[in-house]
Design a protein around this motif. Structure first.
Motif: not given
Length: 343
Positions: A103-115
């Motif tokens: 779940n933390t990896l998924l959240a981290g990936t989404l944050e990278v994509l959001a930027r």
């Protein structure tokens, strides 16, 4: 670059999980200008579904200053803070919750994509909306190879494994350093022949596993039909591992995939087949101990880019076919062409 119309299907089969219904079937790859947009869209579909079902829970280690002992007492920070005289201690313990490595990896990936600026504004906004639905206690993990390997070792089941493959491919297309504003840049992974060769190989093998029932499908190791004065010398021979083997009691096909823009290369003023590819397949056939009543044959399969080919030979008594498949056609045509190879 090899033209591909149905990258979505290639990835789904390569990862051995083709979504069969609902929103997945409405994925239209023609609406995405870059592969990163398609990967992000697929990641959002899977993440929304996971959030609707409830994020998977797991045990994660926590460290807290407690008045009651729990788990392991960490003496060094406890003594350094002089907590024992206060009846307190620093403890490390496992707690069940959503703050799992996946779940933390998924959240981290989404944050990278959001930027990143490599996505349209509307898609970045949707990424932020989905990220905001995560529980507050989930801390986004760094977008690193180490984190991916940590999660990969967990051998996640179906939907989570599919999302992990998406995160992994997104990571592999990220350039080494983010730009000065902290945004990660991405490249078109379709230009990476090594990566695409791995995807193409797994796509073909899993397609035959899922779409036909006549053949047993596997990747097998072939032993050299060789002898040596010192048996230990045999261990120095290179491994022979097939990309795809299709087998029935009467027929065995060794299918070798090659992700090249052409099945030929120029030699003086003529075009010729790529000799190492043919030698490799011939070595597989020569060292294969097939039963007397089993027909053994070989296929070299290339994506059709600059040339098309369908060549048939008999080499050393074995039928051999060198053929290309057009990946830039509708999916129904790709499926029919693959099934025709082994008909």
């Amino acid at each position: 670059m090899v033209p591909i119309q149905n990258l979505y299907y290639l990835l789904c089969y390569a990862w051995n999980r083709l979504p069969a219904h609902g929103e997945w079937q409405r994925v239209d790859t023609s609406t995405f200008h870059r592969p990163l947009e398609l990967l992000t869209h697929m990641l959002l579909i899977g993440t929304r579904r996971l959030l609707q079902q409830g994020l998977p829970l797991g045990y994660a280690e926590r460290e807290d200053e407690l008045s009651e002992l729990r788990g392991r007492v960490l003496l060094t920070p406890t003594i350094a803070r002089d907590l024992l005289r206060q009846g307190r201690a620093v403890c490390a313990y496992d707690e069940l919750g959503p703050n799992t490595p996946f779940n933390t990896l998924l959240a981290g990936t989404l944050e990278v994509l959001a930027r990143t600026r490599h996505l349209p504004t509307s898609l970045r906004q949707e990424v932020r909306r989905v990220r905001a639905r995560f529980p507050e206690e989930i801390e986004p993990a760094p977008f690193t190879r180490h984190q991916l390997r940590t999660v990969r070792r967990l051998r996640l089941p179906g939907p989570e494994g599919f999302l992990l493959n998406l995160c992994d491919l997104i990571y592999r297309t990220a350039l080494p350093e983010p730009d000065t504003e902290g945004r990660t840049r991405f490249y078109d992974f379709r230009r990476d022949e090594v990566l695409m060769a791995q995807i193409f190989e797994r796509f073909v093998r899993n397609f035959f596993r899922l779409e036909q029932r006549r053949y047993r499908v596997l990747s097998e190791t072939i032993s050299w039909q060789a002898q040596a004065d010192d048996a230990a010398d045999l261990d120095l021979l290179p491994s022979m591992i097939t990309d795809t083997t299709l087998e029935t009691p009467e027929r065995k096909i060794i299918l070798d995939t090659k992700y090249y823009t052409a099945a030929f290369k120029p030699h003086y003023d003529r075009q010729r087949l790529i000799s190492p590819h043919l030698y490799q397949l011939y070595a597989y056939l020569q060292n294969q101990p097939a039963p007397a009543n089993q027909q053994l044959e070989g296929v070299l399969l290339y994506p059709a880019a600059t040339h098309t080919a369908d060549l048939r030979y008999t080499l050393g008594g074995f039928p051999v076919r060198v053929v290309t498949i057009d990946l830039n056609q509708p999916w129904s045509g790709i499926a029919a062409d693959l099934l025709a190879l082994v008909a």
